[in-house]
Scaffold this active site. Structure first.
Site, PDB file in Angstrom:
ATOM      1  N   GLY A  96       0.824  -1.203   0.000  1.00  0.00           N
ATOM      2  CA  GLY A  96       0.000   0.000   0.000  1.00  0.00           C
ATOM      3  C   GLY A  96       0.857   1.251   0.000  1.00  0.00           C
ATOM      4  N   CYS A  97       2.158   1.070   0.089  1.00  0.00           N
ATOM      5  CA  CYS A  97       3.092   2.189   0.071  1.00  0.00           C
ATOM      6  C   CYS A  97       3.847   2.161  -1.249  1.00  0.00           C
ATOM      7  CB  CYS A  97       4.115   2.065   1.205  1.00  0.00           C
ATOM      8  SG  CYS A  97       3.393   2.017   2.827  1.00  0.00           S
ATOM      9  N   GLN A  98       4.081   3.326  -1.830  1.00  0.00           N
ATOM     10  CA  GLN A  98       4.898   3.395  -3.035  1.00  0.00           C
ATOM     11  C   GLN A  98       6.352   3.086  -2.684  1.00  0.00           C
ATOM     12  OE1 GLN A  98       4.730   7.126  -5.084  1.00  0.00           O
ATOM     13  NE2 GLN A  98       5.973   6.398  -6.775  1.00  0.00           N
ATOM     14  N   SER A  99       6.792   3.590  -1.545  1.00  0.00           N
ATOM     15  CA  SER A  99       8.147   3.305  -1.063  1.00  0.00           C
ATOM     16  C   SER A  99       8.178   1.901  -0.465  1.00  0.00           C
ATOM     17  CB  SER A  99       8.533   4.302   0.034  1.00  0.00           C
ATOM     18  OG  SER A  99       8.428   5.604  -0.429  1.00  0.00           O
TER      19      SER A  99
END
Length: 148
Positions: free
Chosen positions: A62-65
């Site tokens: 759910g995180c781009q990073s």
């Protein structure tokens, strides 16, 4: 879990006191460039995160990073160890751990992350960072619900 890194959290006696301290600290800065620099500085203060924990099992989706999070529980408290490959996201992790890590499941479940809106993060973060922060906060809440 063996060789668990020491955690500085909680810094304050209650989640509310942590949120109050965050609001006060961010109030010192007059603009968002200073606040972003402070977030980066906070991210650098995260405790060491073992390379062996940077696995798909511990990856927060759910995180781009890239974000990895490992929950740890004893009979009373939940602790979270987390890190990101992004300096600003690491700062967001630091704030979340400051409020929630080292707390009881009941304390976690009773504490809404008001600091996010109060310091203006909800207006300043990109949609992908907002989604990542929401995923982090949901993970923490879900772990508390499982252990409540």
């Amino acid at each position: 879990m063996t060789d668990t890194p020491a955690s500085p959290f909680p810094l304050e006696p209650t989640p509310q006191a942590a949120q109050d301290a965050i609001r006060e600290e961010f109030g010192f800065f007059s603009d968002w460039s200073e606040r972003y620099q402070y977030l980066i500085d906070l991210g650098r203060k995260l405790p060491e995160f073992p390379e062996a924990w940077k696995t798909e099992e511990h990856r927060l989706h759910g995180c781009q990073s890239m974000v990895w999070i490992v929950p740890e529980a004893d009979r009373e408290r939940l602790r979270f160890h987390a890190v990101s490959d992004s300096t600003i996201v690491s700062g967001l992790i630091y704030l979340a751990l400051r409020v929630y890590s080292g707390r009881t499941p009941a304390e976690i479940l009773a504490t809404d992350p008001d600091y996010v809106g109060d310091i203006g993060l909800s207006r300043q973060l990109s949609p992908t960072r907002s989604n990542g922060l929401a995923a982090l906060l949901a993970f923490i809440r879900n772990e508390a619900e499982r252990r409540a």
